[in-house]
Structures are given as C-alpha cells and as structure tokens.
Design a protein around this motif. Structure first.
Motif, short mmCIF file in Angstrom:
data_model
loop_
_atom_site.label_atom_id
_atom_site.label_comp_id
_atom_site.label_asym_id
_atom_site.label_seq_id
_atom_site.Cartn_x
_atom_site.Cartn_y
_atom_site.Cartn_z
N GLY A 36 0.84 -1.19 0.00
CA GLY A 36 0.00 0.00 0.00
C GLY A 36 0.87 1.24 0.00
N LYS A 37 0.33 2.32 0.52
CA LYS A 37 1.08 3.57 0.55
C LYS A 37 0.94 4.23 1.91
CE LYS A 37 1.18 6.01 -3.30
NZ LYS A 37 0.75 6.79 -4.50
N GLY A 38 1.99 4.94 2.31
CA GLY A 38 1.96 5.63 3.59
C GLY A 38 3.23 6.45 3.77
N ALA A 39 3.19 7.35 4.72
CA ALA A 39 4.35 8.19 5.03
C ALA A 39 5.25 7.48 6.04
CB ALA A 39 3.90 9.53 5.59
N TYR A 40 6.55 7.52 5.79
CA TYR A 40 7.53 6.94 6.72
C TYR A 40 8.07 7.98 7.69
CZ TYR A 40 7.95 2.42 4.32
OH TYR A 40 7.71 1.17 3.80
N ARG A 41 7.86 9.24 7.39
CA ARG A 41 8.38 10.29 8.27
C ARG A 41 7.61 11.57 8.03
NH1 ARG A 41 11.83 8.78 4.73
NH2 ARG A 41 13.07 7.65 6.26
#
Length: 409
Positions: A95-100
């Motif tokens: 999927g997609k997401g922010a790491y920071r």
C-alpha cells in the motif's frame, strides 16, 4: 450567513419481494480465524495504530492506505496429539503511507508488526510472534499523479490532515450499500460463528480452532447449515476421539439453532471427514498449512456474504478513515440502515454514491428504500433528517473508527 448544503437525497418505497418472502436464500460467513478475515482485521488494526501514532505525535494524521494485506500460511507438523507450526506465517503489507514527517521518523514496520501480532494472538491458540510471524513491508511513499510532494512525504505539520478539516473531499469514486434488519438465516449464520469463537464456547471446548466457516440456506421454511470448524491436533487423541468431540460441538450448535429458529434445522459439521480426514490444525486455522488470505475476499461490512442482497465489493479495512469514502460511507450506510430500521420498524436499504473530490458531507447521491413506506410526508422527512445528520457527522465517525474501532468483517 450559514451556507445551505443542497444534498441529493431520494426516498423510495421498496416494492420488490422481501428477503423473507423469497423461496430460497443463501448466506455465508468466514470466521475470525479464516485467513481472509485475519487480513481484514490486521489491515484495519494497522490503520488504527498508525492513525493513533500520528495523532499522539503530530496532532494530525498522515495519509495512508494499508488495504492490500495478505497472509501466506506457514507449515505445520500435525498428527493426533501433536500440532506444531514449523514454518511461520508471512504477513505482507502492500500500500502507501508516510515513513516520516520532516525529520521525525514514523516507526511504520513496528506498527505493522504490532497490528499483525495483536490480531493473530486474538484469533489463534498458542500463537507466538517471535516464532510464528514474519512481516514483509512493501508500503511505498511514492506520489500519485496530480498530487503535491507532501501527500506521502510530508515535510511539516501543515502537510498533514487534521480530523475535521472542512476541505476534505472523497479520495475515490465509490458505490456503497447496506440494509437492515438481518433475515432469520443471516442472523443464524452470524450467531453460529460468534458462538463457536466466543469466549464461553472456547472455555468449554478449548480444543476447537478459530477458522470457522458457516454456510446457511433456506428453502421456503426448511433451514440447512454447513459448519467447517477445525480442532487443535494436540488435543485430539484419535479419529474416534475427534468424532466424539465433533458430536459434542454439533449438539451445542444445533441447540442454539433450534431455539433461535423454532424448529430443528439440518446441520452438517466438517463434511471433509466423511472421507476419513479429520479437520485438524496447529494453531486453529488453515493458514497453519499454507493457505493464503487477502483483504476484501471475505465478509462485507455486515459481517456476512449475502449474494441475494445489495452489497458493495469495497474492501474498507485498512483504508484511511479521513477521506477514503469506500470505508467511511460503507460504515455510514450500515449504521444509517440500522438507525432507520430502529426508528421506522420497517426493512430499509441504503445506497450511497460519491465521485472523487466530492465533499465528504455531500456525496453525489443518497438513496433510501423502505418497505412499507407510508404516504405520510412526516416519515419521509424523518428519513431525510437522519441522512442529513449522518452525513454531517462524518468527522465523529472518523474519530470513532480511530479511537474505539468499528468492526468491518
């Protein structure tokens, strides 16, 4: 001066044949230990934990969607009196997401691992994450077409979204449906699985597994059920012992159904053992022996698979609760149908359609169908007011999904 929102709400009488009046009905439920249901639960728990981390640390939520979870089953050494997982489950997150956020790193992999661990511990017997779990994280922070660099790679708090942001719009084009009340068959199918995987039954029958699948059919007033229910191999001494234990569980299930339906239905438990093959597992699921699960392949938001009803094929678990209307409107449609049925005492269907970028509180179309809708305009006005209130409370629904959780499988 307040702005009046023009919403497209239609209320119709439902003159089709009611589900209880159909001569034939089919219903299915995949229990909490089924690999597909496990994936739904893991995906949603991951979104919940991720959202809470963002709220605790930033006061806002980073965009994400974790609704592409899969389980690749392990390998087990099974025999009477012995059941051990010899190769672990692999849980794949795509999927997609922010790491920071700027220089603040979000502990994404630990969050995903916690989600998988919590769910698998709850729906299996003897699960040990250190020995039985591998997490494969394929979440990316790539940017989509037409999006700014801040969506998955936020640099400041201003790049994150606050709950209640009035500029939020639908992340996708979606079509959602629900209904209330359940038919007798639907309620019975749900109750069987919840009985078997409930704490009281598990206390009485600790040798039963969790990967329960229930099929129900009604032919006019004749009810039939098939229940697939595993047993834990280390608690079964022989095939004869297995049959004894199965018969005891069969009696409990049949007693529940007979009381609920008012007559004794046909009940078949574990049809595979007719060929002399007992349904045995190590931890309680076919995932013990290599079966694969994926988000969205199991129950709908109602907790059931109902091919003879209006139902959406959306996979809500794991989607961002801020603006993924495939999730928000799915839950809203279900809760609105239940609320209207409670108010009116009549069968209700709810249908919501939204296009991408439509305001969250103003989808393109809302249709409510009511069996036995009266000619009294006050009833239609009551329905419209409830729809308006539900659409105006999407912020509260988002908070509820994150804070207390909403079961979607």
């Amino acid at each position: 001066m307040a702005t009046t929102i023009e919403r497209h709400i239609a209320v119709y009488a439902d003159n089709d044949t009611g589900i209880e009046d159909l001569p034939y009905e089919l219903v299915e439920r995949k229990g909490v230990g089924h690999p597909d249901t496990m994936c739904d639960a893991i995906a949603e728990r991951a979104s919940q934990l991720y959202s809470r981390y963002c709220l605790d640390n930033f006061g806002r939520i980073a965009h994400h969607w974790f609704d592409k979870v899969m389980i690749f089953g392990g390998e087990a050494d099974l025999d009477y009196g012995r059941g051990e997982l010899t190769n672990p489950y692999t849980v794949l997150f795509a999927g997609k997401g922010a790491y920071r956020v700027g220089e603040h790193q979000i502990p994404l992999v630990p969050i995903l691992t916690q989600a998988a661990t919590e769910v698998l511990t709850a729906v299996s017997t003897g699960f040990d994450a250190d020995r039985h779990l591998t997490v494969d994280c394929r979440i990316v922070d790539h940017q989509g077409a037409g999006r700014g660099n801040s969506r998955y790679q936020p640099q400041t708090l201003d790049d994150l979204v606050e709950i209640g942001d009035t500029t939020l719009v639908s992340n996708d084009t979606n079509l959602l449906h629900s209904y209330a009340p359940f038919s007798r068959l639907e309620q019975a199918v749900l109750d069987i699985e919840q009985l078997i995987n409930g704490p009281a039954f598990k206390q009485r029958n600790p040798d039963t597994g969790w990967d329960v699948k229930v099929f129900g059919s009604r032919n006019v007033e004749s009810f039939s059920f098939v229940v697939n229910m595993p047993f834990l191999a280390n608690g079964i001494r022989s095939f004869e012992h297995y049959l004894e234990r199965k018969q005891a569980c069969h009696a409990e299930i049949l007693a529940l159904l007979t009381e609920q339906l008012g007559s004794e239905p046909t009940l078949l438990v574990n049809p595979t053992d007719r060929n002399g093959r007992p349904y045995l597992t190590a931890l309680g699921s076919v995932a013990d022996t290599g079966d694969v699960g994926a988000v969205g392949r199991g129950n709908r938001i109602t907790g059931l698979i109902t091919p003879m009803r209006s139902m959406s094929i959306e996979a809500p678990a794991g989607k961002n609760p801020l603006d993924h209307t495939g999730k928000l409107y799915g839950v809203l449609a279900r809760q609105l149908a239940v609320r209207l049925h409670e108010l009116l005492g009549k069968p209700v269907e709810t249908h919501l359609f939204t296009s991408k970028e439509a305001p969250l509180d103003n989808p393109d179309e809302v249709v409510v169908r009511v069996r036995g809708l009266s000619d009294d305009p006050a009833e239609t006005e009551t329905i419209r007011n409830e729809v308006e209130a539900a659409l105006g409370a999407t912020v509260d629904l988002t908070r509820r999904i994150i804070v207390t959780g909403v079961t979607m499988w």
